[in-house]
Design an enzyme around this catalytic site. Structure first.
Site, short mmCIF file in Angstrom:
data_model
loop_
_atom_site.label_atom_id
_atom_site.label_comp_id
_atom_site.label_asym_id
_atom_site.label_seq_id
_atom_site.Cartn_x
_atom_site.Cartn_y
_atom_site.Cartn_z
N LYS A 147 0.82 -1.18 -0.07
CA LYS A 147 -0.01 0.05 0.05
C LYS A 147 0.99 1.30 -0.15
O LYS A 147 2.14 1.24 0.27
CB LYS A 147 -0.68 0.18 1.18
CG LYS A 147 -2.08 0.86 1.13
CD LYS A 147 -3.41 -0.21 0.65
CE LYS A 147 -4.44 0.82 0.42
NZ LYS A 147 -5.62 -0.06 -0.20
N GLY A 163 -26.41 1.89 2.24
CA GLY A 163 -25.75 2.66 1.45
C GLY A 163 -25.88 2.28 -0.27
O GLY A 163 -25.65 1.00 -0.50
N GLY A 201 -24.18 3.56 -3.04
CA GLY A 201 -23.45 4.27 -3.74
C GLY A 201 -22.98 3.52 -4.93
O GLY A 201 -23.48 2.76 -5.43
N VAL A 208 -21.33 0.90 -5.21
CA VAL A 208 -21.46 -0.60 -5.10
C VAL A 208 -23.00 -1.03 -4.70
O VAL A 208 -23.67 -1.82 -5.56
CB VAL A 208 -20.63 -1.22 -4.05
CG1 VAL A 208 -20.69 -2.82 -3.92
CG2 VAL A 208 -18.87 -1.30 -4.38
P1 NAD Z 1 -19.65 5.42 -2.38
O1 NAD Z 1 -19.01 6.45 -1.48
O2 NAD Z 1 -19.86 5.46 -3.64
O3 NAD Z 1 -21.05 4.85 -1.50
C1 NAD Z 1 -21.43 5.09 -0.16
C2 NAD Z 1 -22.82 5.18 -0.10
O4 NAD Z 1 -22.93 5.36 1.55
C3 NAD Z 1 -23.03 6.88 -0.48
O5 NAD Z 1 -24.25 6.94 -1.16
C4 NAD Z 1 -23.47 7.35 0.90
O6 NAD Z 1 -24.26 8.47 0.69
C5 NAD Z 1 -23.61 6.15 1.87
N1 NAD Z 1 -23.90 6.56 3.17
C6 NAD Z 1 -22.66 6.86 4.23
N2 NAD Z 1 -23.01 7.07 5.43
C7 NAD Z 1 -24.14 6.35 5.25
C8 NAD Z 1 -25.13 5.97 6.60
N3 NAD Z 1 -24.62 6.34 7.62
N4 NAD Z 1 -26.23 5.38 6.23
C9 NAD Z 1 -26.55 5.09 5.02
N5 NAD Z 1 -25.82 5.41 3.84
C10 NAD Z 1 -24.54 5.93 4.04
O7 NAD Z 1 -18.71 3.82 -2.01
P2 NAD Z 1 -18.70 2.62 -2.79
O8 NAD Z 1 -17.66 2.53 -3.80
O9 NAD Z 1 -20.10 2.26 -3.18
O10 NAD Z 1 -17.89 1.76 -1.52
C11 NAD Z 1 -18.90 1.22 -0.23
C12 NAD Z 1 -18.37 0.45 0.59
O11 NAD Z 1 -17.50 -0.56 -0.09
C13 NAD Z 1 -17.10 1.38 1.13
O12 NAD Z 1 -16.75 0.98 2.53
C14 NAD Z 1 -15.73 1.06 0.22
O13 NAD Z 1 -14.72 1.04 1.15
C15 NAD Z 1 -16.03 -0.53 0.09
N6 NAD Z 1 -15.52 -1.17 -1.29
C16 NAD Z 1 -15.69 -0.70 -2.30
C17 NAD Z 1 -15.12 -1.26 -3.37
C18 NAD Z 1 -15.56 -0.57 -4.78
O14 NAD Z 1 -15.09 -1.47 -5.84
N7 NAD Z 1 -16.11 0.46 -4.79
C19 NAD Z 1 -14.27 -2.30 -3.47
C20 NAD Z 1 -14.12 -2.81 -1.76
C21 NAD Z 1 -14.78 -2.28 -1.08
#
Ligand code: NAD
Length: 369
Positions: free
Chosen positions: A80, A180, A182, A184
């Protein structure tokens, strides 16, 4: 924290500090373990309050990558990088190119990608200076946005959990609470809806909630209410630490399986508590490895079909984790750690056993008997 004290604690192989005055670069690359292959892990840009904090973070995150890659069956080690700076203020081409040169100097021992505070554009700036970068856009023959692939891994992971708890992976009529919506979460909602699951959703952004409610007939709940809804599955896809002392007593779930990183506030204590409540937990770094598997595929030349097949294998990996957890009567995250450690140990032993003398002979221009 002294550098060697930090490295000794979890046996890190190498820590590299990079500084470039003109570019304003202050970066640390940590390589935890390269037994299985080059260390892969993203670069995080964060306004760390101190160098100590940055060092601690990069050591912790790089070790996590070793476990994630090992359990995913990848031939990659864990690494990392962190860049000390404010991603809102301090980003520019020269900074990322300077960082790219630092990565290039490691000649492939470390391969980088995006992480918090670092975008595809930034990674492409790094790529101007180093070949050891993945997570680039599809237009540059990269793997593009990892989120739908991560969601697919979570989808297959959920099936493994269903099979384990209910003896069937059929999702029709099964209630899934997604926290959430977002990158994913929305893809996961679509995949589960297609299989007939009933969705209960929450997000802080009303427009995201409305879209999923309209498209997939989901039921919306307030952000604080998601922990106590009646559902078979809880899929955290927002933030870390959502399994904690205050949420745990509210759970009526049978399964916790989602994409968020670091879901357990206290890894040991809270997985034990889940086990006692008879809730099956899919270790986060196992079920959310789809994105890593996807970018790792760029190293050999990206092939979407091959990446997808590997991501779907998260189903079998989790089944194996559950088997070890059951046989040894240990929490699932301890079981996945053990699988990762055993794989690294076994491959290290194999290497020692079959180190061929001709390689040495070739190198030194002598023939060994
Ligand atoms: P993102 O930032 O696109 O989405 C997160 C969503 O969660 C947002 O829409 C936000 O408004 C919402 N949110 C935040 N706090 C909240 C709460 N208290 N209650 C309800 N909703 C809430 O992130 P992402 O890329 O979709 O990733 C989601 C999670 O998965 C993160 O923890 C990230 O580290 C993990 N992750 C993502 C990936 C990837 O490929 N994107 C890979 C591995 C792990």
């Amino acid at each position: 924290m002294e550098v060697f004290t930090g490295m000794t604690e979890h046996n890190h192989e190498q820590v590299v500090f990079g500084y470039d005055k003109e570019a304003g670069l202050k970066a640390i690359i940590a390589i935890h373990n390269t037994t299985l292959g080059p260390a892969l892990g993203g670069t995080r840009m964060w306004p760390y309050k101190s160098e100590q904090e940055a060092l601690r973070d990069v050591l912790r995150l790089s070790r996590g990558m070793t476990y994630k890659a090992a359990v995913a069956g990848l031939n990659l080690g864990g690494g990392k990088a962190v860049i000390i700076g404010d991603p809102e203020r301090d980003k520019n081409e020269i900074l990322f190119r300077a960082f790219g040169r630092l990565v290039e100097g490691l000649h492939g021992r470390y391969v980088t990608a995006e992480d918090v505070g670092v975008s595809v554009r930034d990674v492409e700036w790094m790529r101007s200076e180093t070949q050891y970068v993945v997570g680039i856009s599809e237009s540059l023959h990269g793997s593009g946005d990892p989120s739908p692939v991560t969601a697919r891994g979570v989808h297959y992971g959920i099936k493994a959990c269903m099979e384990e708890v209910f003896g069937s992976s059929v999702l029709r009529g099964v209630r899934v609470a997604i926290q959430g919506l977002g990158h994913v979460g929305v893809y996961l909602a679509e995949m589960l809806h297609r299989e007939g699951a009933k969705l209960i959703v929450s997000d802080l952004h009303e427009n995201r909630v409305k879209e999923v409610v309209d498209k997939y007939k989901a039921t919306a709940v307030h952000a604080d209410e998601i922990y106590a809804v009646d559902a078979e599955i809880f899929a955290p896809c927002a933030l870390g630490g959502v399994v904690n002392d205050s949420t745990l007593p509210q759970f009526n779930f049978k399964i916790i399986a989602g994409a968020a990183n670091n879901q357990l506030e206290d890894g040991r204590k809270h997985n034990l508590a889940l086990k006692e409540k008879d809730i099956l937990y899919a270790p986060d770094y196992v079920i959310n490895a789809g994105g890593l598997i996807n970018v790792a595929n760029e190293i050999e030349g990206y092939n979407r079909d091959r990446a997808m097949t590997q991501v779907e294998n998260i189903y079998h990996i989790l089944k194996d984790v559950f088997r070890v957890a059951k046989t040894e009567d240990i929490p699932t995250n301890i079981a996945s750690n053990r699988i990762a450690e055993d794989r690294i140990k076994a491959i290290a032993q194999l290497r020692r056993k079959f180190v061929s003398k001709p390689v040495g002979a070739y190198k030194h221009g002598r023939v060994f008997n």
